[in-house]
Design a protein around this motif. Structure first.
Motif, PDB file in Angstrom:
ATOM      1  N   ARG A  88      30.502   3.398  21.072  1.00  0.00           N
ATOM      2  CA  ARG A  88      29.084   3.753  21.222  1.00  0.00           C
ATOM      3  C   ARG A  88      28.642   3.299  22.602  1.00  0.00           C
ATOM      4  N   LEU A  89      28.343   4.254  23.458  1.00  0.00           N
ATOM      5  CA  LEU A  89      27.896   3.975  24.817  1.00  0.00           C
ATOM      6  C   LEU A  89      26.377   4.119  24.848  1.00  0.00           C
ATOM      7  N   ARG A  90      25.692   3.019  25.161  1.00  0.00           N
ATOM      8  CA  ARG A  90      24.229   3.016  25.240  1.00  0.00           C
ATOM      9  C   ARG A  90      23.812   2.576  26.636  1.00  0.00           C
ATOM     10  N   PHE A  91      22.571   2.912  26.988  1.00  0.00           N
ATOM     11  CA  PHE A  91      22.087   2.570  28.323  1.00  0.00           C
ATOM     12  C   PHE A  91      22.134   1.071  28.565  1.00  0.00           C
ATOM     13  N   ASN A  92      21.831   0.259  27.538  1.00  0.00           N
ATOM     14  CA  ASN A  92      21.771  -1.187  27.747  1.00  0.00           C
ATOM     15  C   ASN A  92      23.150  -1.841  27.848  1.00  0.00           C
ATOM     16  N   ASN A  93      24.221  -1.074  27.660  1.00  0.00           N
ATOM     17  CA  ASN A  93      25.561  -1.587  27.900  1.00  0.00           C
ATOM     18  C   ASN A  93      25.894  -1.617  29.390  1.00  0.00           C
ATOM     19  N   ILE A  94      25.075  -0.971  30.184  1.00  0.00           N
ATOM     20  CA  ILE A  94      25.348  -0.833  31.612  1.00  0.00           C
ATOM     21  C   ILE A  94      24.283  -1.622  32.382  1.00  0.00           C
ATOM     22  N   ILE A  95      24.729  -2.611  33.124  1.00  0.00           N
ATOM     23  CA  ILE A  95      23.811  -3.532  33.801  1.00  0.00           C
ATOM     24  C   ILE A  95      22.877  -2.799  34.758  1.00  0.00           C
ATOM     25  N   ALA A  96      23.370  -1.821  35.478  1.00  0.00           N
ATOM     26  CA  ALA A  96      22.521  -1.095  36.428  1.00  0.00           C
ATOM     27  C   ALA A  96      21.378  -0.371  35.710  1.00  0.00           C
ATOM     28  N   TYR A  97      21.649   0.157  34.519  1.00  0.00           N
ATOM     29  CA  TYR A  97      20.579   0.804  33.751  1.00  0.00           C
ATOM     30  C   TYR A  97      19.551  -0.220  33.272  1.00  0.00           C
ATOM     31  N   ARG A  98      20.000  -1.434  32.994  1.00  0.00           N
ATOM     32  CA  ARG A  98      19.042  -2.488  32.632  1.00  0.00           C
ATOM     33  C   ARG A  98      18.128  -2.802  33.817  1.00  0.00           C
ATOM     34  N   TYR A  99      18.688  -2.777  35.019  1.00  0.00           N
ATOM     35  CA  TYR A  99      17.862  -2.992  36.206  1.00  0.00           C
ATOM     36  C   TYR A  99      16.860  -1.850  36.387  1.00  0.00           C
ATOM     37  N   VAL A 100      17.307  -0.626  36.155  1.00  0.00           N
ATOM     38  CA  VAL A 100      16.400   0.523  36.234  1.00  0.00           C
ATOM     39  C   VAL A 100      15.266   0.351  35.231  1.00  0.00           C
ATOM     40  N   LEU A 101      15.601  -0.071  34.020  1.00  0.00           N
ATOM     41  CA  LEU A 101      14.581  -0.324  32.999  1.00  0.00           C
ATOM     42  C   LEU A 101      13.602  -1.399  33.467  1.00  0.00           C
ATOM     43  N   PHE A 102      14.110  -2.458  34.054  1.00  0.00           N
ATOM     44  CA  PHE A 102      13.267  -3.531  34.585  1.00  0.00           C
ATOM     45  C   PHE A 102      12.300  -2.986  35.634  1.00  0.00           C
ATOM     46  N   THR A 103      12.799  -2.168  36.555  1.00  0.00           N
ATOM     47  CA  THR A 103      11.917  -1.626  37.595  1.00  0.00           C
ATOM     48  C   THR A 103      10.852  -0.714  36.999  1.00  0.00           C
ATOM     49  N   MET A 104      11.223   0.030  35.953  1.00  0.00           N
ATOM     50  CA  MET A 104      10.242   0.897  35.296  1.00  0.00           C
ATOM     51  C   MET A 104       9.149   0.075  34.629  1.00  0.00           C
ATOM     52  N   VAL A 105       9.526  -0.974  33.920  1.00  0.00           N
ATOM     53  CA  VAL A 105       8.548  -1.810  33.224  1.00  0.00           C
ATOM     54  C   VAL A 105       7.612  -2.490  34.230  1.00  0.00           C
ATOM     55  N   ILE A 106       8.171  -3.033  35.292  1.00  0.00           N
ATOM     56  CA  ILE A 106       7.349  -3.660  36.334  1.00  0.00           C
ATOM     57  C   ILE A 106       6.433  -2.616  36.976  1.00  0.00           C
ATOM     58  N   GLY A 107       6.966  -1.429  37.233  1.00  0.00           N
ATOM     59  CA  GLY A 107       6.169  -0.357  37.826  1.00  0.00           C
ATOM     60  C   GLY A 107       5.018   0.080  36.938  1.00  0.00           C
ATOM     61  N   VAL A 108       5.268   0.209  35.637  1.00  0.00           N
ATOM     62  CA  VAL A 108       4.209   0.600  34.705  1.00  0.00           C
ATOM     63  C   VAL A 108       3.153  -0.497  34.617  1.00  0.00           C
ATOM     64  N   ALA A 109       3.582  -1.753  34.505  1.00  0.00           N
ATOM     65  CA  ALA A 109       2.627  -2.865  34.408  1.00  0.00           C
ATOM     66  C   ALA A 109       1.735  -2.934  35.650  1.00  0.00           C
ATOM     67  N   TYR A 110       2.352  -2.858  36.817  1.00  0.00           N
ATOM     68  CA  TYR A 110       1.580  -2.905  38.060  1.00  0.00           C
ATOM     69  C   TYR A 110       0.653  -1.699  38.172  1.00  0.00           C
ATOM     70  N   SER A 111       1.150  -0.526  37.839  1.00  0.00           N
ATOM     71  CA  SER A 111       0.338   0.686  37.952  1.00  0.00           C
ATOM     72  C   SER A 111      -0.849   0.664  36.988  1.00  0.00           C
ATOM     73  N   LEU A 112      -0.645   0.128  35.786  1.00  0.00           N
ATOM     74  CA  LEU A 112      -1.756   0.005  34.842  1.00  0.00           C
ATOM     75  C   LEU A 112      -2.813  -0.959  35.376  1.00  0.00           C
ATOM     76  N   LEU A 113      -2.374  -2.075  35.937  1.00  0.00           N
ATOM     77  CA  LEU A 113      -3.302  -3.036  36.537  1.00  0.00           C
ATOM     78  C   LEU A 113      -4.073  -2.386  37.680  1.00  0.00           C
ATOM     79  N   GLN A 114      -3.360  -1.711  38.552  1.00  0.00           N
ATOM     80  CA  GLN A 114      -4.007  -1.049  39.683  1.00  0.00           C
ATOM     81  C   GLN A 114      -4.904   0.104  39.233  1.00  0.00           C
ATOM     82  N   LEU A 115      -4.529   0.780  38.169  1.00  0.00           N
ATOM     83  CA  LEU A 115      -5.365   1.849  37.627  1.00  0.00           C
ATOM     84  C   LEU A 115      -6.715   1.282  37.198  1.00  0.00           C
TER      85      LEU A 115
END
Length: 167
Positions: free
Chosen positions: A44-71
């Motif tokens: 079973r290959l999932r996105f969270n098995n791949i460290i780079a995808y976890r980093y992408v997820l981290f950047t998305m979460v930080i981006g959404v949080a910052y964008s909501l604050l700025q909104l």
């Protein structure tokens, strides 16, 4: 000199677009999985098995949080007619745009490498759907990065327009 209303509305639209793109990308990435049948059992290959995808997820979460604050700050600025915190906008937009750019690069690179590995080394296992979702997610983060980069330029101009001339 205050930020123009058109500039505030453009900021509002770009921030909303950034949030929407990142949320869609987040959904696409987190639903990315593939079960590969091997001789020794199912893999079973999932996105969270791949460290780079976890980093992408981290950047998305930080981006959404910052964008909501700025909104929220942008909406308050439009309603109250104030300038907002130009320095926070300036540095925040720069930092978040760099996060999103590196997240995009990580997502595209790992997807390319995974696709190449499975196509060259493990020809019997098809993961095209998995890789397509990886590319789609990273591409949406790329567009969100472009929106944030435009906001970064706009915040640079806002600081310059509000600078007090020194004698």
């Amino acid at each position: 000199m205050a930020k123009s209303t058109a500039s505030k509305v453009a900021s509002l639209v770009l921030r909303i677009l950034t949030i929407v793109l990142l949320l869609i990308s987040l959904i696409v990435l987190t639903t990315t999985s593939k079960t590969v049948e091997t001789d020794s059992g199912d893999l079973r290959l999932r996105f969270n098995n791949i460290i780079a995808y976890r980093y992408v997820l981290f950047t998305m979460v930080i981006g959404v949080a910052y964008s909501l604050l700025q909104l929220a700050f942008t909406i308050f600025s439009v309603i109250s007619g104030s300038e907002g915190n130009l320095i926070f906008d300036f540095y925040g937009d720069k930092i978040i745009s760099y996060f999103l750019a590196t997240g995009t690069a990580a997502g595209l690179a790992v997807t390319k490498d995974l696709n190449a590995f499975f196509n060259q080394q493990l020809e019997d296992y098809e993961i095209d759907e998995f890789c397509s979702k990886g590319y789609a997610s990273a591409s949406l983060v790329l567009i969100a990065f472009l929106c944030t980069a435009i906001l970064s330029v706009m915040s640079s101009y806002a600081i310059a327009a509000n600078a007090k001339p020194s004698l």
